[in-house]
Design a protein around this motif. Structure first.
Motif, mmCIF file in Angstrom:
data_model
loop_
_atom_site.group_PDB
_atom_site.id
_atom_site.type_symbol
_atom_site.label_atom_id
_atom_site.label_comp_id
_atom_site.label_asym_id
_atom_site.label_seq_id
_atom_site.Cartn_x
_atom_site.Cartn_y
_atom_site.Cartn_z
ATOM 1 N N ASP A 348 0.836 -1.199 0.000
ATOM 2 C CA ASP A 348 0.000 0.000 0.000
ATOM 3 C C ASP A 348 0.871 1.249 0.000
ATOM 4 O O ASP A 348 1.962 1.260 0.591
ATOM 5 N N LYS A 349 0.387 2.299 -0.632
ATOM 6 C CA LYS A 349 1.135 3.556 -0.650
ATOM 7 C C LYS A 349 1.069 4.187 0.727
ATOM 8 O O LYS A 349 0.010 4.604 1.196
ATOM 9 N N LEU A 350 2.215 4.235 1.380
ATOM 10 C CA LEU A 350 2.328 4.803 2.719
ATOM 11 C C LEU A 350 3.568 5.684 2.786
ATOM 12 O O LEU A 350 4.515 5.496 2.019
ATOM 13 N N TYR A 351 3.538 6.634 3.707
ATOM 14 C CA TYR A 351 4.727 7.419 3.994
ATOM 15 C C TYR A 351 5.406 6.864 5.246
ATOM 16 O O TYR A 351 4.775 6.178 6.054
ATOM 17 N N ARG A 352 6.658 7.170 5.385
ATOM 18 C CA ARG A 352 7.353 6.736 6.597
ATOM 19 C C ARG A 352 6.689 7.306 7.840
ATOM 20 O O ARG A 352 6.700 6.673 8.903
ATOM 21 N N PRO A 399 3.211 -3.834 7.359
ATOM 22 C CA PRO A 399 2.298 -2.691 7.408
ATOM 23 C C PRO A 399 1.403 -2.616 6.174
ATOM 24 O O PRO A 399 1.810 -2.956 5.058
ATOM 25 N N ASP A 400 0.186 -2.155 6.382
ATOM 26 C CA ASP A 400 -0.702 -1.793 5.284
ATOM 27 C C ASP A 400 -1.579 -0.644 5.751
ATOM 28 O O ASP A 400 -1.543 -0.256 6.931
ATOM 29 N N ALA A 401 -2.340 -0.081 4.845
ATOM 30 C CA ALA A 401 -3.129 1.108 5.169
ATOM 31 C C ALA A 401 -4.133 0.842 6.283
ATOM 32 O O ALA A 401 -4.357 1.693 7.158
ATOM 33 N N ALA A 402 -4.759 -0.341 6.282
ATOM 34 C CA ALA A 402 -5.747 -0.659 7.308
ATOM 35 C C ALA A 402 -5.092 -0.724 8.689
ATOM 36 O O ALA A 402 -5.664 -0.255 9.686
ATOM 37 N N LEU A 403 -3.886 -1.293 8.764
ATOM 38 C CA LEU A 403 -3.176 -1.356 10.035
ATOM 39 C C LEU A 403 -2.830 0.027 10.547
ATOM 40 O O LEU A 403 -2.947 0.318 11.732
ATOM 41 N N VAL A 404 -2.401 0.890 9.650
ATOM 42 C CA VAL A 404 -2.061 2.256 10.039
ATOM 43 C C VAL A 404 -3.280 2.952 10.613
ATOM 44 O O VAL A 404 -3.213 3.612 11.662
#
Length: 408
Positions: A348-352, A399-404
């Protein structure tokens, strides 16, 4: 006399009014009043000190600098580095380039590599893979003045003390006659020569591989190869052991078992159903010894059982992906092109900053993530897996967007 000689170099800073002093003038004052007394106390002569900094000015184009009087800025989310998919690190053209380049050199350099392996136990493929990864087998341009880079960073970087130590070591290299000031070329990070050693590593690990009495890691291939192997040997490379094996991990074996502090005999991992992807059994001498589960992308990529030698490779660069790249490329140099059997999945597109927020959320729940740095190391990955299991989810350990969203 030494004090006078040094002071002559810095006369510009003393003549400028305080209000008009530039960062460069402040740098000169710092050299004279702060660095020089310590360098002199460590046995650095004024001749060496003056030669090292003659014509050197602050390089404000270098990253991670904080100007005098300012505080480090906290980048906004949109300006932070995007979290990269681990598979990007293993782009086939990059891996194939290092593997092919290593094989092309393995025959020509075989006598030197054989002697190095007999002396240190480090296989030729590993040594060549490090060389290829660090400097493209010496082809990469290393154009910076090391004293400009290290001086700027010791004066202005966010990690001043680290770079101050390296700067003093660089001066010691010149003082001892290991290298001339003119030859002290580095990367933008201050790493030297074909093996990309920091100065403290040069002093501790660089060796003469061609018998000319000098450890020339800029121009000598023999010295470069011997120094890389010596570095790994000093950090505990175990002769006769592999670095690791790609494996298949059954779903009933938790990805949260990953980490160098959760080792068990490789035979025990095999008894849990973990098997090599090529279908062969683990070598008997390896099966009796300790190994560790490595899943750098969790369930989202290839898995490995690694040995202590994998963690020796991490002494060269703390990244799991770096050590895996070197081990994998080393295998391909030694045994031919064999790509990973497992696929690197999409990320997933995530930032640090997103990863760091997730890590802080896990920390609040009592998990040890190894620090909220935005980098999902093994402690973060297994913490994700443990949290998922407690929530009744199938652990992915990545990590993925849902976890974040759930853990912010």
């Amino acid at each position: 006399m030494k004090r006078l000689a040094c002071a002559a170099l810095f006369s510009l800073a003393a003549t400028l009014p305080a209000a008009a002093q530039t960062v460069d003038a402040q740098f000169r004052q710092w050299l004279q009043n702060d660095l020089w007394p310590e360098a002199r106390g460590k046995g650095i002569s004024a001749e060496t000190f003056n030669a090292a900094f003659a014509g050197v000015s602050v390089n404000l184009k270098l990253p991670d600098l904080v100007l005098p009087g300012q505080k480090p800025e906290t980048p906004k989310t949109q300006h932070q580095a995007e979290f990269g998919a681990p598979g990007n690190y293993f782009a086939e053209n990059t891996v194939a380039g290092v593997a092919g380049g290593g094989r092309n050199r393995a025959g020509r350099l075989k006598p030197a590599l054989d002697a190095i392996e007999r002396r240190t136990g480090v296989p030729a493929g590993v040594v060549l893979a490090v060389w290829g990864r660090e400097s493209g087998f010496g082809a990469a341009k290393i154009p910076h003045n090391a004293f400009e880079v290290l001086g700027t960073k010791a004066f202005l970087a966010t990690r001043k003390e680290m770079f101050r130590k390296e700067l003093l070591a660089a001066l010691e290299m010149v003082e001892r006659g290991h290298v001339s000031v003119a030859a002290m070329k580095s990367s933008w990070a201050g790493a030297l020569g074909q093996p990309q050693f920091l100065p403290t590593s040069y002093l501790a690990h660089a060796v003469d591989g061609d018998g000319d009495g000098r450890a020339d890691i800029w121009n000598s291939q023999a010295d470069t190869l011997a120094s890389i192997a010596n570095y790994l040997a000093h950090y505990g490379w175990v002769k006769g052991r592999d670095w690791g094996f790609e494996v298949t991990v059954p779903q009933n074996v938790s990805c949260a078992l990953e980490g160098p502090d959760r080792g068990r005999k490789i035979a025990d991992w095999a008894g849990m159903g973990i098997s090599r992807v090529n279908g062969r059994p683990f070598p008997e001498h390896e099966a009796r010894q300790e190994g560790y589960l490595l899943m750098p992308a969790g369930r989202n990529g290839p898995a490995f059982i690694v040995t202590p030698n994998f963690y020796v490779l991490k002494k060269y660069n703390e990244s799991d992906l770096y050590a895996l790249f070197v081990g994998h490329a080393g295998d391909r140099i030694a045994y031919g092109d064999r790509r990973f059997a497992g696929n690197w999945g999409k990320v997933d597109k995530l930032y640090r900053s997103d990863i760091a927020a997730m890590q802080r959320g896990l920390e609040k729940l009592g998990y040890d993530v190894g620090g909220a740095d935005g980098l999902p190391g093994f402690r973060t990955r297994r913490s994700i897996g443990e949290w998922q299991a407690r929530k009744g989810m199938q652990p992915t350990c990545f990590p993925d967007a849902a976890l974040v969203r759930a853990l912010k």
